[in-house]
Design an enzyme around this catalytic site. Structure first.
Site, PDB file in Angstrom:
ATOM      1  N   ASP A 113       0.870  -1.169   0.000  1.00 47.96           N
ATOM      2  CA  ASP A 113       0.000   0.000   0.000  1.00 47.96           C
ATOM      3  C   ASP A 113       0.912   1.225   0.000  1.00 47.96           C
ATOM      4  OD1 ASP A 113      -1.850   1.964   0.531  1.00 47.96           O
ATOM      5  OD2 ASP A 113      -3.004   0.687   1.875  1.00 47.96           O
TER       6      ASP A 113
ATOM      7  N   ASN B 218      -0.027   4.414   0.430  1.00 48.35           N
ATOM      8  CA  ASN B 218      -0.493   5.552   1.213  1.00 48.35           C
ATOM      9  C   ASN B 218      -1.350   5.055   2.371  1.00 48.35           C
ATOM     10  OD1 ASN B 218      -1.592   7.855   2.278  1.00 48.35           O
ATOM     11  ND2 ASN B 218      -2.159   8.759   0.308  1.00 48.35           N
ATOM     12  N   ASP B 219      -0.727   4.835   3.523  1.00 49.97           N
ATOM     13  CA  ASP B 219      -1.454   4.290   4.670  1.00 49.97           C
ATOM     14  C   ASP B 219      -2.457   5.282   5.240  1.00 49.97           C
ATOM     15  OD1 ASP B 219      -0.426   1.779   4.660  1.00 49.97           O
ATOM     16  OD2 ASP B 219       1.263   2.254   5.974  1.00 49.97           O
TER      17      ASP B 219
ATOM     18  N   VAL C 132      -6.765   4.670  -1.230  1.00 46.54           N
ATOM     19  CA  VAL C 132      -5.598   4.454  -2.094  1.00 46.54           C
ATOM     20  C   VAL C 132      -4.959   3.106  -1.757  1.00 46.54           C
ATOM     21  CG1 VAL C 132      -3.308   5.313  -2.683  1.00 46.54           C
ATOM     22  CG2 VAL C 132      -5.168   6.929  -2.309  1.00 46.54           C
TER      23      VAL C 132
ATOM     24  N   ASP D  43      -5.894   8.951 -12.689  1.00 49.17           N
ATOM     25  CA  ASP D  43      -4.654   9.272 -11.962  1.00 49.17           C
ATOM     26  C   ASP D  43      -3.990  10.574 -12.410  1.00 49.17           C
ATOM     27  OD1 ASP D  43      -4.665   7.179 -10.255  1.00 49.17           O
ATOM     28  OD2 ASP D  43      -2.914   6.142 -11.069  1.00 49.17           O
TER      29      ASP D  43
ATOM     30  N   ASP E 293      -1.087   9.081  -7.815  1.00 53.90           N
ATOM     31  CA  ASP E 293      -1.114   7.637  -8.052  1.00 53.90           C
ATOM     32  C   ASP E 293      -2.106   7.001  -7.071  1.00 53.90           C
ATOM     33  OD1 ASP E 293      -0.607   5.011  -8.575  1.00 53.90           O
ATOM     34  OD2 ASP E 293       1.382   4.986  -7.639  1.00 53.90           O
TER      35      ASP E 293
ATOM     36  N   ASN F  11      -3.660   4.156  -7.233  1.00 56.78           N
ATOM     37  CA  ASN F  11      -3.708   2.698  -7.091  1.00 56.78           C
ATOM     38  C   ASN F  11      -2.320   2.075  -6.883  1.00 56.78           C
ATOM     39  OD1 ASN F  11      -2.746   3.018  -9.618  1.00 56.78           O
ATOM     40  ND2 ASN F  11      -4.420   1.962 -10.675  1.00 56.78           N
TER      41      ASN F  11
ATOM     42  N   ASN G 113       0.370   1.838  -8.372  1.00 57.88           N
ATOM     43  CA  ASN G 113       1.144   1.107  -9.374  1.00 57.88           C
ATOM     44  C   ASN G 113       2.348   1.918  -9.858  1.00 57.88           C
ATOM     45  OD1 ASN G 113      -0.051   2.900 -11.111  1.00 57.88           O
ATOM     46  ND2 ASN G 113      -0.919   1.362 -12.491  1.00 57.88           N
TER      47      ASN G 113
ATOM     48  N   SER H 256      -0.420 -24.487   1.107  1.00 58.49           N
ATOM     49  CA  SER H 256       0.978 -24.235   1.450  1.00 58.49           C
ATOM     50  C   SER H 256       1.884 -24.302   0.222  1.00 58.49           C
ATOM     51  CB  SER H 256       1.447 -25.234   2.506  1.00 58.49           C
ATOM     52  OG  SER H 256       1.224 -26.554   2.056  1.00 58.49           O
TER      53      SER H 256
HETATM   54  C1  LIG Z   1      -7.594  10.067  -0.963  1.00 57.24           C
HETATM   55  O1  LIG Z   1      -7.328   9.658  -2.274  1.00 57.24           O
HETATM   56  C2  LIG Z   1      -8.384   9.939  -3.195  1.00 57.24           C
HETATM   57  C3  LIG Z   1      -8.013   9.284  -4.519  1.00 57.24           C
HETATM   58  O2  LIG Z   1      -6.748   9.639  -4.960  1.00 57.24           O
HETATM   59  C4  LIG Z   1      -8.557  11.439  -3.284  1.00 57.24           C
HETATM   60  O3  LIG Z   1      -9.606  11.738  -4.173  1.00 57.24           O
HETATM   61  C5  LIG Z   1      -8.862  12.001  -1.897  1.00 57.24           C
HETATM   62  O4  LIG Z   1      -8.907  13.407  -1.953  1.00 57.24           O
HETATM   63  C6  LIG Z   1      -7.788  11.567  -0.896  1.00 57.24           C
HETATM   64  N1  LIG Z   1      -8.206  11.941   0.453  1.00 57.24           N
HETATM   65  C7  LIG Z   1      -7.418  12.605   1.251  1.00 57.24           C
HETATM   66  C8  LIG Z   1      -7.977  12.910   2.613  1.00 57.24           C
HETATM   67  O5  LIG Z   1      -6.297  12.979   0.925  1.00 57.24           O
END
Ligand SMILES: *[C@@H]1O[C@H](CO)[C@@H](O)[C@H](O)[C@H]1NC(C)=O
Ligand SMILES: *[C@@H]1O[C@H](CO)[C@@H](O)[C@H](O)[C@H]1NC(C)=O
Ligand SMILES: *[C@@H]1O[C@H](CO)[C@@H](O)[C@H](O)[C@H]1NC(C)=O
Ligand SMILES: *[C@@H]1O[C@H](CO)[C@@H](O)[C@H](O)[C@H]1NC(C)=O
Ligand SMILES: *[C@@H]1O[C@H](CO)[C@@H](O)[C@H](O)[C@H]1NC(C)=O
Ligand SMILES: CC(=O)N[C@H]1CO[C@H](CO)[C@@H](O)[C@@H]1O
Length: 440
Positions: free
Chosen positions: A96, A98-99, A104, A114, A118, A120, A122, A139
Site C-alpha cells: 500500500d 499511502n497508509d 488508495v 490518476d 497515483d 492505485n 502502481n 501451502s
Molecule cells: C484520498 O485519495 C483519493 C483518490 O486519490 C482522493 O480523491 C482524496 O482526496 C484523498 N483523500 C485525502 C484525505 O487525501
C-alpha cells in the site's frame, strides 16, 4: 567437538534480533554423544519425545543397538528469542503506497485516470486498463520451504541461518518467490518467475497488484471500485492429503468437491469486479514424490547415510503428522488409490469450468503442469528429485515453481489470450519515466 561447544557454535549462528514472542530453545546436554546415540535416543532420553500408551515407538534413524533409555542425560535449556519483524504482510500482497488514505491501495481503478496522483499504487500517474493477480491456494501456493542448509550438518553456518527471523515471520512460506505472486529474486535456489511478473512485463500498469491468499488470508477486492483480477484457484493436493490413519476415508469426495468449489466461485462472483478471470488448476499426481525420492538420502541423513525419504515418510506417518499419508507411503496400492481420487477431483473441476457460468468472470481449467515441468527440467539437464522440496519431501521446489509459471503462461497465451489482457504499447515510456515504479 564436545556437545557443549557444538551447541554454542550453533547458537552463535542464530541471528541476534530480539523480541518477546518468538523463541527457540535448545537443550544442552552435558556429556559426549557416541555413535550409537542418534537423535531419536537423545530426544527420548531428554523426554522431549515420548511414546503414548497403545501407540508405536516412532523413530527416524535406525533403532540403536543399545537400549533406548540406558543412558543418563543431564540437560539445561538455552533459549534464543527473536523479533517478529515489521514486514509481515509485505510479501503477501503488493504494498500500500499511502497508509493515511484508505481509498488508495493496489488494484483500485485509477481515480480520474490518476491525473492528480497515483491512486492505485502502481507507481504511475496517468493510467491504462490493468488487472491484478490473486492466488487462492494452500501451502504449495504460498511456497512452503525449509532451507535444507539449516538441517544439513556440513552446510550449517551463520550465513545459512541469516534468513531465520524472516522465514519465521512468514511461517516458512516464501510467497515473494512463488509461482503466481513472486516478485523478488529467489534467495532459496533456482530463480523467480511468476504470473505476476509476466503480467507486469506485459502491462506495467499491473504493478503491485498481487495478493497471495493461501491458507487463511482474506480476498481484498472492491467489486465497484477495483480493477478486475485473474484468480488462480490452485487445489494441488490438500483434498486428498491428510495424516489420518484412515486416510482414504478423510479425502474430499467428488460430490463435496463440486459443492465446495461452486460455493467458492459464487462467493468470488459476488466479490470480483466484472471482467475478471478464474483459472482452476487440477490436483497433482503425487506418485511423483515416492517414485523420485524414496531411496534418496534426506538432508538429516546425508552425513551418515542413515535417513532416506522412505524412513522420513514412515516417521511422519507414525507420528500422525504426515502431510500426505496416501502418497508418502511404501504401499503402492494406497498411492494408486490416492492418485485415482485426485484424478476424479480434477475431473470435477474440469466439468465446472465447462458447464458453470458466472456473471463477473469466465472460468478455465488446466491440469497441474507436473509432467511438462519434469520434461522441461530434463531437457535442461536436471533431475526429477530437484523439483521437490528437499526438507519436507513433499512441496514443489523453487525450480518447479518457476518452470510451472512458464508452462502456464504459454498455455494461456495459446488458448485464452484474453485472460492476460493486451500488451501495453507504452511500457517503454513508463519505464523511462517511472523507473522501478517505486519498487514493490
Ligand atoms: C484520498 O485519495 C483519493 C483518490 O486519490 C482522493 O480523491 C482524496 O482526496 C484523498 N483523500 C485525502 C484525505 O487525501
Ligand atoms: C533480479 O535480478 C536481475 C538480474 O540480476 C535484476 O535485473 C533485477 O532487477 C532483479 N529483480 C529484483 C526484483 O531484485
Ligand atoms: C461484464 O463484462 C463483460 C465483458 O467483459 C460484458 O460483456 C458484460 O456486459 C459486463 N456485464 C456488466 C453487468 O457490466
Ligand atoms: C499402480 O498403478 C500403476 C500405473 O497405473 C500400475 O502399473 C501398477 O500395477 C499399480 N499397482 C498396484 C499395486 O495397483
Ligand atoms: C495398502 O493399502 C491398501 C488400501 O488402503 C490396504 O487395503 C492394504 O491393506 C495396504 N497394504 C499393506 C501391506 O498395508
Ligand atoms: C495477504 C494475506 O492475507 N496473506 C496470507 C497468505 O497466507 C498466509 C498463511 O500461509 C497468511 O498468514 C497470510 O495472511
Amino acid at each position: 567437538s564436545t556437545v557443549k561447544a557444538a551447541m554454542e557454535r550453533l547458537c552463535n549462528y542464530i541471528p541476534e534480533k530480539l523480541q518477546e514472542h518468538n523463541s527457540l530453545c535448545f537443550h544442552t546436554i552435558s556429556f559426549s554423544i557416541d555413535k550409537e546415540m542418534n537423535a531419536d535416543v537423545v530426544c527420548h532420553s531428554l523426554k522431549l519425545c515420548k511414546q503414548d500408551p497403545g501407540q508405536p515407538l516412532c523413530h527416524l534413524y535406525p533403532p540403536p543397538k543399545v537400549s533406548w533409555f540406558s543412558t543418563f542425560f543431564q540437560s539445561h535449556r538455552l533459549c534464543k528469542v527473536f523479533y517478529s519483524g515489521t514486514e509481515q504482510g509485505y510479501h503477501w500482497r503488493g504494498r500500500d503506497c499511502n497508509d493515511k488514505n484508505t481509498t488508495v491501495y493496489p488494484g483500485r481503478r485509477p481515480d480520474n485516470w490518476d491525473v492528480k496522483s497515483d491512486s492505485n499504487c502502481n507507481g504511475i500517474w496517468v493510467s491504462a486498463d490493468s488487472q491484478g493477480v490473486v492466488l487462492l491456494g494452500d501451502s504449495a501456493g504460498a511456497h512452503f520451504h525449509i532451507p535444507p542448509e539449516w538441517m544439513t550438518v556440513t552446510q550449517m553456518s551463520a550465513k545459512s541461518f541469516a534468513n531465520l527471523p524472516m522465514a519465521f515471520t512468514d511461517e516458512l512460506d516464501w510467497p515473494q518467490f512463488s509461482e503466481i505472486t513472486g516478485f523478488l529474486n529467489s534467495t532459496i535456489g533456482g530463480w523467480t518467475d511468476s504470473l505476476y511478473l509476466r503480467l507486469r512485463r506485459r502491462n506495467r500498469c499491473n504493478h503491485r497488484d498481487l495478493q497471495n491468499i493461501s491458507q487463511n488470508g482474506i480476498l481484498a477486492r472492491n467489486q465497484l471500485l477495483d480493477n478486475p483480477a485473474i484468480v488462480v484457484y490452485a487445489t494441488i493436493g490438500n483434498d486428498v492429503c491428510n495424516g489420518n490413519r484412515d486416510t482414504l476415508a478423510h479425502m474430499t469426495t467428488p460430490k463435496e468437491m463440486l459443492s465446495n468449489v461452486v460455493q467458492a466461485l459464487r462467493y468470488l462472483d459476488s466479490h470480483l469486479p466484472n471482467g475478471s478471470h478464474v483459472i482452476l488448476t487440477g490436483l497433482v499426481d503425487g506418485r511423483f514424490l515416492w517414485d523420485n525420492l524414496h531411496d534418496r538420502y534426506h538432508p538429516l541423513g546425508q552425513l551418515n547415510r542413515d535417513v532416506t525419504y522412505s524412513q522420513l515418510y514412515s516417521f511422519l506417518d507414525c507420528l500422525q503428522v504426515s502431510p500426505c499419508s496416501g502418497w508418502l507411503t511404501p504401499n503402492e496400492t494406497l498411492r494408486n488409490l490416492t492418485s485415482e481420487r485426485a484424478l476424479q477431483l480434477s475431473n470435477v473441476l474440469k466439468e465446472i469450468a465447462r458447464s458453470e457460468k458466472f456473471t463477473n468472470f469466465d472460468v478455465f481449467y488446466m491440469d497441474f503442469p507436473l509432467r511438462q515441468t519434469a520434461e522441461e527440467w530434463r531437457k535442461m539437464g536436471g533431475e526429477p528429485w530437484q523439483l521437490i522440496e528437499p526438507v519436507d519431501g513433499f512441496h514443489p521446489s523453487q525450480i518447479a515453481a518457476a518452470l510451472g509459471t512458464s508452462i502456464t503462461w504459454q498455455k494461456a497465451l495459446r488458448e485464452w489470450p484474453q485472460v492476460l489482457g493486451k500488451e501495453n504499447p507504452f511500457n517503454d515510456q513508463i519505464e523511462a519515466i517511472f523507473k522501478d515504479q517505486g519498487g514493490h
